[in-house]
Design a protein around this motif. Sequence first.
Motif, PDB file in Angstrom:
ATOM      1  N   TYR I  44       0.837  -1.211   0.000  1.00 34.50           N
ATOM      2  CA  TYR I  44       0.000   0.000   0.000  1.00 34.50           C
ATOM      3  C   TYR I  44       0.867   1.254   0.000  1.00 34.50           C
ATOM      4  N   ARG I  45       0.496   2.257  -0.753  1.00 35.97           N
ATOM      5  CA  ARG I  45       1.139   3.563  -0.705  1.00 35.97           C
ATOM      6  C   ARG I  45       0.619   4.338   0.522  1.00 35.97           C
ATOM      7  N   VAL I  46       1.497   4.992   1.292  1.00 35.01           N
ATOM      8  CA  VAL I  46       1.072   5.915   2.344  1.00 35.01           C
ATOM      9  C   VAL I  46       0.711   7.235   1.676  1.00 35.01           C
ATOM     10  N   VAL I  47      -0.526   7.711   1.873  1.00 37.99           N
ATOM     11  CA  VAL I  47      -0.986   8.903   1.147  1.00 37.99           C
ATOM     12  C   VAL I  47      -0.101  10.115   1.463  1.00 37.99           C
ATOM     13  N   GLY I  48       0.413  10.742   0.421  1.00 37.88           N
ATOM     14  CA  GLY I  48       1.192  11.966   0.568  1.00 37.88           C
ATOM     15  C   GLY I  48       2.665  11.747   0.846  1.00 37.88           C
ATOM     16  N   GLU I  49       3.093  10.493   0.939  1.00 35.54           N
ATOM     17  CA  GLU I  49       4.496  10.231   1.262  1.00 35.54           C
ATOM     18  C   GLU I  49       5.104   9.258   0.257  1.00 35.54           C
ATOM     19  N   TYR I  50       6.427   9.353   0.077  1.00 39.18           N
ATOM     20  CA  TYR I  50       7.143   8.383  -0.756  1.00 39.18           C
ATOM     21  C   TYR I  50       7.482   7.212   0.161  1.00 39.18           C
ATOM     22  N   ASN I  52       5.700   3.153   1.773  1.00 43.71           N
ATOM     23  CA  ASN I  52       4.645   2.147   1.704  1.00 43.71           C
ATOM     24  C   ASN I  52       4.567   1.343   2.982  1.00 43.71           C
TER      25      ASN I  52
END
Lengths: 92, 92, 92, 92, 92, 92, 92, 92, 92, 92
Positions: I44-50, I52
């Motif tokens: 999953y991608r963490v929203v707003g951050e580079y 996971n």
Amino acid sequence: MLFLVRMDVQVPQHLPADTFEAIKAREKAYAEDLQRQGKWQALYRVVGEYANYSVFDVESNDELHALLSALPLFPYMKLHVTPLAKHPSSIR
Amino acid sequence: MLFLVRMDVQVPQHLPADTFEAIKAREKAYAEDLQRQGKWQALYRVVGEYANYSVFDVESNDELHALLSALPLFPYMKLHVTPLAKHPSSIR
Amino acid sequence: MLFLVRMDVQVPQHLPADTFEAIKAREKAYAEDLQRQGKWQALYRVVGEYANYSVFDVESNDELHALLSALPLFPYMKLHVTPLAKHPSSIR
Amino acid sequence: MLFLVRMDVQVPQHLPADTFEAIKAREKAYAEDLQRQGKWQALYRVVGEYANYSVFDVESNDELHALLSALPLFPYMKLHVTPLAKHPSSIR
Amino acid sequence: MLFLVRMDVQVPQHLPADTFEAIKAREKAYAEDLQRQGKWQALYRVVGEYANYSVFDVESNDELHALLSALPLFPYMKLHVTPLAKHPSSIR
Amino acid sequence: MLFLVRMDVQVPQHLPADTFEAIKAREKAYAEDLQRQGKWQALYRVVGEYANYSVFDVESNDELHALLSALPLFPYMKLHVTPLAKHPSSIR
Amino acid sequence: MLFLVRMDVQVPQHLPADTFEAIKAREKAYAEDLQRQGKWQALYRVVGEYANYSVFDVESNDELHALLSALPLFPYMKLHVTPLAKHPSSIR
Amino acid sequence: MLFLVRMDVQVPQHLPADTFEAIKAREKAYAEDLQRQGKWQALYRVVGEYANYSVFDVESNDELHALLSALPLFPYMKLHVTPLAKHPSSIR
Amino acid sequence: MLFLVRMDVQVPQHLPADTFEAIKAREKAYAEDLQRQGKWQALYRVVGEYANYSVFDVESNDELHALLSALPLFPYMKLHVTPLAKHPSSIR
Amino acid sequence: MLFLVRMDVQVPQHLPADTFEAIKAREKAYAEDLQRQGKWQALYRVVGEYANYSVFDVESNDELHALLSALPLFPYMKLHVTPLAKHPSSIR
């Protein structure tokens, strides 16, 4: 008047090695001189770290800042100062 | 062998005041005794806090833990221990 | 000699309200007295918090600790002390 | 309206020394000017650190941000702002 | 003049449930009143936490502290205030 | 669906000044466009810091990540996102 | 729309054991029901801690807050929510 | 499969002393039994703290959680688990 | 055996852009391959951050370390691993 | 006398790859030699990180600092040392 100071050296990556060695030699001479004067009362290495805990005995906050900011390694260290008072259970 | 120890006292809310005073009296006697033996080398109050920084001189980690855990205030303190080594610029 | 002190009050849950009000009244009288003596040079409320930033002007670390540990609210506060020195760009 | 501001200078490694000295000279002139205007009410060195605590007296948040972001050292500092209110025990 | 405020409610364990409900009812009425006056500009729940982020629009730090310290839940909350300024890219 | 986003700009040391100015100009145009579309609902400068707090109104987490990762300054910022819900005391 | 939620249970000291057991039984039934509905997509124990990491799949922030704040253990837990987006390398 | 576990005991204030002593006696027996089975490979006291660092050797995460959550002191401890792997420079 | 892993990418400033793109392409292929094998269970991608959050399903700590340290982006990421166990309320 | 040491390697960006490989080869030889001498009692990789937890068995703080500061990777690591004592429930 006593102060506990923790100093963490952060070796500058871009400094030539011999320049840094020269700074460290001046730091050593400066530290030994202040110890002989009784102003730098104790100097301990933190095991495993390029850091020390020191006890200074000075007349004022201004004197302490003058001594610390004149450290040859000052631009390459992170310092934290804790003011100390006499402890009621100390026998000294 | 030297160790820096920071102790923060957390006064127990539910302890009767005279019980706590009695514990503090035993703590003071214990601290003075260890200082006279040379094991508790230095004891400083942190200005503005119910806390101290101390230097202990012991034979081993086990001896240090035995000394600290026998402090009458031990159940009411948060302790943090930092092992110290001889610093190459120390003149002592 | 100046020090910045941050004080955070932690209201004790078990203290009767009028006991706490009486302590606060003594605290106020004590704070006003030290301000009149010039030892408590400045006293600011932190917006939105039961906390203050203060500037003390004292002769020594020991005097500062004596003043702070005598605060009626001392047992109910968390204090942090930062020693201050003259800044080269200050015009005072 | 008062604000406490802590400023920590982070000396840029890649800046030529004389460029940095020129910036510091402009910073000093700027700080002295704002102090004379009464906007920069107090300026203290944190002992042992390349940092200061300052008190500003301004009309608004926008004015404070304008003053701070115009500091010649602004790109090389980490700032933290705490809004202050009148304390009920302050006698000023 | 805008401020971002984060409020974290810490439910008191010893308070009777109906007393706490009465405090929350007064809090709600107080919050709605300040919103209608335009002083409490925005009020958001933090998802999953008993906490909010709020935006206040006030004349001064003193006014903000007066509004916040009068919150019925003030004794049971941890508050943190961040002063805001106009952003150059904001179109408002 | 609302989200609070804090953005801290970390100016890249090695980027030529005019390249960075060009990126900031594109950032400003992008921010103004999203505000006009109603997706970037509020944009506030944090006083004294190269940082902002923003409120976004989007359809989904995926839309928010797409908007944020397309910010021209995205590679030079640290972002933190907090999901918001309707507060029961909000009158909006 | 996916969210990662970490929940840390803080067992209340003053609650009778059977009251707490009853709350945990309701929590288990509630958790199983939400899992069957597909809203609580994954539920993992953190090894060695009275804590879990969970993945929720909901329509909105408001729905997530409603689900979480209705947890029977909600008053006894610390929650932290992280919004998730589709990762470009995910094959799902 | 090895794991490093740090355990910090938080002595419950409301527990009668003999109840707590009984729990500690069961903890000691349990710890000795797991050491004899080879599952609790190492157990060290942290000097000056009511805490230990331990190394566990187990078949799976589930087994480790089962062992840890069955500790008689588990409700009174804060645990943190770090999974360990073979180090390429280890000669064991 | 499941583990939650958070990965934060720290883009190296000195790496040529096309070198970094090539590394990212290899990372994507590697991630997709491990997902197809069932070892990288969720990404999953963490929203707003580079960054996971990922779930791995492996046989042992050693296998997990081997998989993670072989990530093409491994030298440019900060990783944190949390071991997971079956939760008693999970219906899976 | 036992000490737990955590070492985190911070790969220097400016070092040529083969120089760093040479340092790592010397580190490996040094670590294996100290293990054979019984001074470096245990050496574990932290899963997913370029870090290790180690147990050292030495005569004194000074010996430990001498061993650690002679590590070929010492200039590129962050170390933290925790002194250990015999645990009353340890059967060793």
